[in-house]
Motif scaffolding. Sequence first.
Motif, PDB file in Angstrom:
ATOM      1  N   ASP A  48      -9.587  29.827  30.779  1.00 37.73           N
ATOM      2  CA  ASP A  48      -9.959  31.203  30.474  1.00 37.73           C
ATOM      3  C   ASP A  48     -10.776  31.813  31.618  1.00 37.73           C
ATOM      4  O   ASP A  48     -10.687  33.014  31.890  1.00 37.73           O
ATOM      5  CB  ASP A  48     -10.758  31.236  29.165  1.00 37.73           C
ATOM      6  N   LYS A 105      -5.725  31.243  30.267  1.00 36.27           N
ATOM      7  CA  LYS A 105      -5.842  30.600  28.954  1.00 36.27           C
ATOM      8  C   LYS A 105      -4.536  30.650  28.188  1.00 36.27           C
ATOM      9  O   LYS A 105      -4.257  29.788  27.348  1.00 36.27           O
ATOM     10  CB  LYS A 105      -6.957  31.279  28.145  1.00 36.27           C
ATOM     11  N   GLY A 127      -8.405  33.181  34.004  1.00 34.95           N
ATOM     12  CA  GLY A 127      -7.406  34.069  33.432  1.00 34.95           C
ATOM     13  C   GLY A 127      -6.088  33.423  33.075  1.00 34.95           C
ATOM     14  O   GLY A 127      -5.058  34.099  33.009  1.00 34.95           O
TER      15      GLY A 127
END
Length: 293
Positions: free
Chosen positions: A130, A135, A133
Amino acid sequence: MFLAPAVLVYTAVMILPLFSTLQLSLFSDINNSQVFVGLGNFRTLFGDPRWAEQFWNALGNNVWFFVIHMLVQNPIGILLAAILSSPRLRMRAFYRTAIFIPTILSFVIAGFAWKLILSPLWGVAPNLLDLVGLKSLFQPWLGKEAYALTTLALISVWQFVGIPMMLIYAALLSIPDELLEAAECDGITGMAQFWKIKLPLVLPAIGIISILTFVGNFNAFDLIYSTQGALAGPDFSTDILGTFMYRTFFGFQLQLGDPNLGAAIATAMFVIILIGVSIYLFGIQRRLRRYQF
């Protein structure tokens, strides 16, 4: 005289148990007595649908486990060794130590740690993805049949990539400086020097690493057992010959143990490894020697 102690110890802990296993595979427990059945256990293992399906599934998974190591672990080990052998690289000792440290961890610690890391409930992998970016790419890799075995193979690669790295690194350091200096005088430097000079000279070491990888992967058991249990879930998608032999020999949950059939599986593993090692010793190694000299 000097070899006698080592030969005696090796015979006691390796040779005698091997022949005992081979003998046990030729018998079967009938009415609480051991009866000689010859190759009957092997016919059951290869021909009985109840056993053959599990055996061929475990063998196929073992082959894929080995292929992942050959295509990922060994090339990465060679690349790391080539980078670390560069005299211009600073802190080489630190990098060598950091990469090699996972190899001294036990399978149980490594397997349990990665099981926690990859957990979709409390693992850190979703949060780390996450942060960058990504996830949406996270999956419960150890819980899906399509990804579980490959994930475990990559965990094993992470743990043991230091072994081929160190062996290739030692082989690269053993190349005479005069040979490299002569190559530089001929204008062969950088990557061209690695491909044309260094790589051919370390081919015997790469061959040894390959056969060690083959033997180690077809004897694998600990990592699968510590992460997925004896049932090698989900739905036996991570089952390999080691876990299959364990369940058969000792029994697990509702499955009763059958030492004779388990010994037949162990014998089959021995024969597979023997064939692979023989192909290397009598085929590949002879060609490497001719190429080297």
